[in-house]
Write an enzyme that holds these catalytic residues in place. Structure first.
Site, mmCIF file in Angstrom:
data_model
loop_
_atom_site.group_PDB
_atom_site.id
_atom_site.type_symbol
_atom_site.label_atom_id
_atom_site.label_comp_id
_atom_site.label_asym_id
_atom_site.label_seq_id
_atom_site.Cartn_x
_atom_site.Cartn_y
_atom_site.Cartn_z
ATOM 1 N N ASP A 1 0.840 -1.204 0.000
ATOM 2 C CA ASP A 1 0.000 0.000 0.000
ATOM 3 C C ASP A 1 0.876 1.255 0.000
ATOM 4 O O ASP A 1 0.378 2.371 -0.105
ATOM 5 C CB ASP A 1 -1.009 -0.006 1.157
ATOM 6 C CG ASP A 1 -0.346 -0.044 2.519
ATOM 7 O OD1 ASP A 1 0.885 -0.227 2.591
ATOM 8 O OD2 ASP A 1 -1.064 0.094 3.531
ATOM 9 N N SER A 2 2.201 1.065 0.048
ATOM 10 C CA SER A 2 3.129 2.181 -0.168
ATOM 11 C C SER A 2 2.889 2.802 -1.538
ATOM 12 O O SER A 2 3.366 3.908 -1.805
ATOM 13 C CB SER A 2 4.584 1.701 -0.058
ATOM 14 O OG SER A 2 4.790 0.545 -0.854
ATOM 15 N N ASP B 1 -1.200 -6.060 -0.304
ATOM 16 C CA ASP B 1 -1.510 -5.435 0.990
ATOM 17 C C ASP B 1 -3.006 -5.190 1.127
ATOM 18 O O ASP B 1 -3.646 -4.707 0.186
ATOM 19 C CB ASP B 1 -0.808 -4.071 1.092
ATOM 20 C CG ASP B 1 0.388 -4.095 2.019
ATOM 21 O OD1 ASP B 1 0.498 -5.015 2.855
ATOM 22 O OD2 ASP B 1 1.237 -3.188 1.885
ATOM 23 N N LYS C 1 -1.299 -9.338 2.756
ATOM 24 C CA LYS C 1 -0.535 -8.911 3.933
ATOM 25 C C LYS C 1 -1.394 -7.941 4.715
ATOM 26 O O LYS C 1 -2.102 -7.113 4.109
ATOM 27 C CB LYS C 1 0.780 -8.246 3.519
ATOM 28 C CG LYS C 1 1.561 -7.690 4.727
ATOM 29 C CD LYS C 1 2.990 -7.349 4.379
ATOM 30 C CE LYS C 1 3.202 -6.015 3.732
ATOM 31 N NZ LYS C 1 2.711 -4.846 4.512
ATOM 32 N N GLU D 1 -1.398 -5.490 8.528
ATOM 33 C CA GLU D 1 -0.569 -4.945 9.610
ATOM 34 C C GLU D 1 -1.185 -5.252 10.965
ATOM 35 O O GLU D 1 -2.419 -5.323 11.097
ATOM 36 C CB GLU D 1 -0.417 -3.425 9.435
ATOM 37 C CG GLU D 1 0.324 -3.062 8.158
ATOM 38 C CD GLU D 1 0.577 -1.562 8.020
ATOM 39 O OE1 GLU D 1 0.323 -0.795 8.978
ATOM 40 O OE2 GLU D 1 1.047 -1.162 6.937
ATOM 41 N N GLU E 1 9.240 -4.458 10.343
ATOM 42 C CA GLU E 1 9.653 -3.152 9.787
ATOM 43 C C GLU E 1 10.101 -2.199 10.884
ATOM 44 O O GLU E 1 9.449 -2.075 11.935
ATOM 45 C CB GLU E 1 8.471 -2.520 9.016
ATOM 46 C CG GLU E 1 8.816 -1.107 8.520
ATOM 47 C CD GLU E 1 7.861 -0.517 7.497
ATOM 48 O OE1 GLU E 1 6.869 -1.185 7.133
ATOM 49 O OE2 GLU E 1 8.118 0.623 7.068
HETATM 50 O O1 KIV Z 1 3.532 -1.113 1.662
HETATM 51 C C1 KIV Z 1 4.682 -1.566 1.589
HETATM 52 O O2 KIV Z 1 5.421 -1.358 0.621
HETATM 53 C C2 KIV Z 1 5.165 -2.388 2.694
HETATM 54 C C3 KIV Z 1 6.621 -2.710 2.733
HETATM 55 C C4 KIV Z 1 7.411 -1.510 2.998
HETATM 56 C C5 KIV Z 1 6.909 -3.816 3.663
HETATM 57 O O3 KIV Z 1 4.396 -2.752 3.529
#
Ligand code: KIV
Length: 290
Positions: free
Chosen positions: A67-68, A106, A136, A138, A205
């Site tokens: 989600d970055s 994510d 994924k 969090e 992280e």
């Molecule tokens: O969103 C993302 O890119 C991440 C990584 C930095 C692990 O969660």
């Protein structure tokens, strides 16, 4: 929704992805660590587009549609505004562009925290729309029940502990975690809870190194570090960070290239050639047939 298209290379500039080979699987990634021992570290990078996935795929065990992308692609201030549709569309592109790595997508903020049922519905949507193999999410112990619920219903989950960017408003920033005894205990406890709940891997992280190592030793599944330790069972970076697309380079990033500089120089040359009418030249123009 099918994410597979037949590309006509005479009309599309998209490179066809090579014929599918046997993709790595989630169980293979999980089995990378057995009896607390892992072999060569797992390689993971973020990918958001089909062409980027094609360029990274052969070198990576996992591609993370993080989600970055909110910050990297959309120029948003944080990952908070990222939507399910954004994640699904970019994940579908990454699946289309890859044939070897496991694609993990994510779950964006607000799509899984309310209940395990909400998490299932939205994780299923992401996998159906994209063809990705896993999600994924969090959070630590508080997400363990959800991780088990998804896993038991066919959705593999990668956990994410330590600095969890979706919690930026609670954490107050993106500082490294695990400096106090209570934070350190919580990070190791969170990792253990996710492992026991069936997470197939856990991102650690922004955690001080001894705590990242302790968490790695405490769990049976592979850990994947970012701003953590080379002793994790794998590593991940945001691809644009390691390629040098941004001016700001976080401490945990090694900038392997300066792609921003290459783009700047190249575009300056293009602009100069357009303005001086050196481009387009003879090779780039069509002439009447004689
Ligand atoms: O969103 C993302 O890119 C991440 C990584 C930095 C692990 O969660």
């Amino acid at each position: 929704m099918s994410t597979t298209f037949q590309l006509d290379t005479s009309t599309s500039r998209a490179n066809p992805t090579p014929q599918p080979m046997k993709r790595l699987t989630v169980p293979k990634i999980r089995a990378h660590k057995t009896d607390g021992q892992s072999g060569e570290p797992l390689v993971m990078l973020t990918a958001y587009t089909a062409r980027q996935a094609q360029l990274l795929d052969a070198h990576c065990d996992l591609l993370l549609v993080g989600d970055s992308l909110g910050q990297v692609i959309y120029g948003l201030p944080s990952t908070i505004p990222v939507t399910l549709d954004m994640m699904a569309n970019h994940a579908a592109a990454v699946v289309r562009g890859s044939y070897h790595a496991v694609v993990v997508v994510d779950m964006p903020f607000g799509s899984y925290e309310a209940s395990k049922e909400q998490a299932f519905e939205n994780a299923a949507f992401l996998l159906k729309q994209s063809g990705a193999a896993a999600v994924k999410l969090e959070g630590g112990a508080q997400m363990a029940e959800t991780v088990a619920f998804l896993n038991q219903r066919g959705i593999p989950v990668m956990g994410h502990v330590g600095l969890t960017p979706q919690a930026v408003n609670v954490l107050g920033g993106y500082m490294a975690r695990g400096r106090s005894d209570s934070e350190a205990d919580k990070i190791v406890g969170d990792a253990k809870s996710l492992d026991e709940a069936g997470a197939f891997a856990i991102v650690i992280e922004g955690v001080v190194e001894p705590i990242a190592i302790a968490a790695t030793r405490a769990v049976s599944c592979p850990t994947i570090g970012i701003g953590a330790s080379a002793q994790c069972d794998g590593q991940v970076l945001v691809t644009e960070d390691m390629l040098g697309m941004f001016d700001r380079v976080p401490r945990f990033v090694k900038q392997y290239e300066n792609i921003a500089e290459v783009i700047g120089k190249t575009v300056a040359q293009y602009a100069e050639e357009v303005r001086s009418r050196a481009f387009p030249g003879e090779p780039q123009t069509y002439q009447p047939k004689s």
